[in-house]
Design an enzyme around this catalytic site. Structure first.
Site, PDB file in Angstrom:
ATOM      1  N   HIS A  55       0.597  -1.378  -0.146  1.00 44.51           N
ATOM      2  CA  HIS A  55       0.042  -0.008   0.174  1.00 44.51           C
ATOM      3  C   HIS A  55       0.751   1.168   0.174  1.00 44.51           C
ATOM      4  CE1 HIS A  55      -3.712   2.278   0.804  1.00 44.51           C
ATOM      5  NE2 HIS A  55      -2.703   2.751   1.542  1.00 44.51           N
ATOM      6  N   HIS A 208      -9.552   1.624   0.472  1.00 45.30           N
ATOM      7  CA  HIS A 208      -9.435   2.551   1.067  1.00 45.30           C
ATOM      8  C   HIS A 208     -10.629   2.854   2.258  1.00 45.30           C
ATOM      9  CE1 HIS A 208      -5.625   4.443  -0.640  1.00 45.30           C
ATOM     10  NE2 HIS A 208      -5.735   4.406   0.557  1.00 45.30           N
ATOM     11  N   GLU A 211     -11.576   5.062   7.064  1.00 49.68           N
ATOM     12  CA  GLU A 211      -9.839   5.795   7.089  1.00 49.68           C
ATOM     13  C   GLU A 211     -10.062   7.258   7.982  1.00 49.68           C
ATOM     14  OE1 GLU A 211      -7.017   7.355   4.701  1.00 49.68           O
ATOM     15  OE2 GLU A 211      -5.388   7.448   5.912  1.00 49.68           O
ATOM     16  N   ASP A 307       2.669   3.373   2.480  1.00 46.79           N
ATOM     17  CA  ASP A 307       1.479   4.422   2.433  1.00 46.79           C
ATOM     18  C   ASP A 307       1.505   5.683   1.989  1.00 46.79           C
ATOM     19  OD1 ASP A 307      -0.862   4.646   1.864  1.00 46.79           O
ATOM     20  OD2 ASP A 307      -1.859   6.269   4.272  1.00 46.79           O
ATOM     21  N   TRP A 313       0.358  13.717   3.239  1.00 46.78           N
ATOM     22  CA  TRP A 313      -0.322  13.343   4.332  1.00 46.78           C
ATOM     23  C   TRP A 313       1.092  13.131   5.436  1.00 46.78           C
ATOM     24  CZ3 TRP A 313      -1.632  12.257  -0.671  1.00 46.78           C
ATOM     25  CH2 TRP A 313      -3.344  12.864  -0.780  1.00 46.78           C
TER      26      TRP A 313
END
Ligand code: FE2
Length: 422
Positions: A55, A208, A211, A307, A313
């Site tokens: 991921h 996803h 989240e 990620d 992010w």
């Protein structure tokens, strides 16, 4: 003639040292008297099959600060910053950034990568760039591309059509983001849409899911139900699922059993979610992770994802799955003896199963795909976030490293020091 012999390898999960031979790209048994073109004494260093990244968002890597910093550090500001950066994407921009990260990942021993690719772009520039790059790097790093609707399937103008176009263009996996859709009903419908699209084309699913810190975000149950109804067990992955940290335990208990029944793979992303979740808590602050240990206790395959690498992010990282495992060891409280070994499985064999990597694992006669860590045990590998000294793929050396030699001045004498218990 044997191409290479690796002497005194500590294979993960075993107690004794092994000599490994490499011939014509495969592992063979060798004896003490055998010779080879290259012989390396590993001195008891840990050897695992290749690391597998289940991921990551390759299209966003190395964009931190562009076009502006994420001031609050929150997930939602990150999505807004990214939406503006998408306007500036170009084919070359994506490929240049991703090539750099793929090199970093390779140096860390990663040979299989599943990347989500934002398809909320009418021109699908990032997906075009990554579909071509997938061919360029095949056999060195194998890429799976997920059609990922960052702004939603039904909450973004033309979102459903873009998902279908992404599949036609060559996405391997269908994604989704149900907790970001405009309503609960749209979220449920988006999961059903993604599962149907994947089923129709024989693709995998990786969504996803939940989240958020919101304990009312309950879309994993829809994924489990659709997987059971469609008979798609083994092809479906739920990523992030951070809302599980907020569910009441009666609901979580029932949900986890249905996840196990559906045969979902789960991916937790300790790096991003440690800094993104619990942002609105004033104390105690939730940890931001899914229920890793409860899922494992129910027999569910749980993997660790990285990620993000330096994007809106998450401003840190260099693509090393071991860093993510190190963080989960702490925030997931996985410091027990068996748990440390399990963390290494969560970046190797577990994601290999989730991605369906063929012919994976160390065995005589199998492919000479392996990674050597500069430490002897799983605990030391995690403790030191040990450098990878050698990475083989099909018997060919894809990465090598000479770890730093440290010295100290001790009572006036300069002497070497290493961080292993003597
Ligand atoms: Fe993600």
């Amino acid at each position: 003639m044997t191409d290479m012999i690796l002497r005194n390898a500590q294979l993960a999960g075993t107690q004794t040292l092994t000599d490994l031979g490499v011939r014509d790209g495969r592992l063979i048994e060798v004896g003490p008297a055998d010779t080879a073109a290259e012989i390396i004494d590993l001195g008891g260093r840990l050897v695992t099959p290749p690391l597998v990244e289940p991921h990551i968002h390759l299209d966003a890597v190395l964009t931190v600060g562009q076009p502006r910093p994420n001031v609050s550090g929150s997930l939602f500001e990150g999505i807004a910053v990214w939406a503006d950066r998408v306007a500036d994407l170009s084919y070359a921009d994506v490929q240049d950034r991703v090539r750099q990260i793929l090199r970093w990942q390779l140096a860390c021993g990663v040979q299989h990568v599943r990347s989500h690719v934002d398809v909320c772009d009418p021109q699908l520039r990032a997906l075009h760039a990554l579909v071509d790059l997938r061919e360029e790097v095949r056999g060195v790093i194998d890429l799976q591309l997920v059609a990922f609707p960052q702004q939603g399937i039904f909450g973004f103008d033309g979102g459903a059509d873009l998902m279908r176009k992404a599949v036609e263009l060559g996405a391997d996996v269908v994604g989704g983001i149900p907790h970001y859709e405009l309503t609960r009903e749209d979220g449920v419908e988006s999961v059903r849409f993604a599962m149907a699209l994947a089923d129709e084309h024989g693709l995998a699913v990786d969504i996803h899911c939940d989240e958020t810190d919101d304990d009312h975000s309950r879309f994993v149950e829809v994924m489990a139900a659709e997987t059971i109804r469609r008979g798609m067990s083994g092809r479906v992955t739920a990523s992030h699922t951070t809302a599980m940290h907020s569910y009441n335990s009666a609901y979580a208990y029932r949900l986890i059993r249905n996840i196990a029944r559906a045969g979902l793979h789960m991916v937790t992303n300790p790096l991003d979610n440690s800094v993104l979740q619990g942002r609105f808590d004033t104390g105690p602050v939730r940890r931001g992770h899914t229920r890793v240990k409860e899922l494992q206790a129910a027999g569910v395959n749980v993997c660790i994802g990285h990620d993000s690498v330096m994007d809106p992010w998450y401003p840190l990282g260099y693509g090393d799955p071991l860093q993510a495992a190190f963080v989960l060891a702490h925030l997931g409280q996985m410091s027990g003896d068996a748990e440390l070994r399990r963390l290494i499985e969560m970046i190797t064999v577990n994601p290999a199963a989730a991605l369906g990597v063929p012919d994976y694992g160390l065995r005589m006669g199998g492919p000479a795909d392996l990674v050597v860590f500069d430490a002897p045990t799983e605990a030391d590998v995690l403790r030191l976030i040990a450098p990878r000294t050698l990475v083989l793929r099909g018997g060919k050396v894809l990465a090598r490293a000479t770890p730093a030699q440290h010295t100290v001045r001790w009572q006036g004498v300069e002497e070497p020091v290493n961080f292993l218990r003597s």
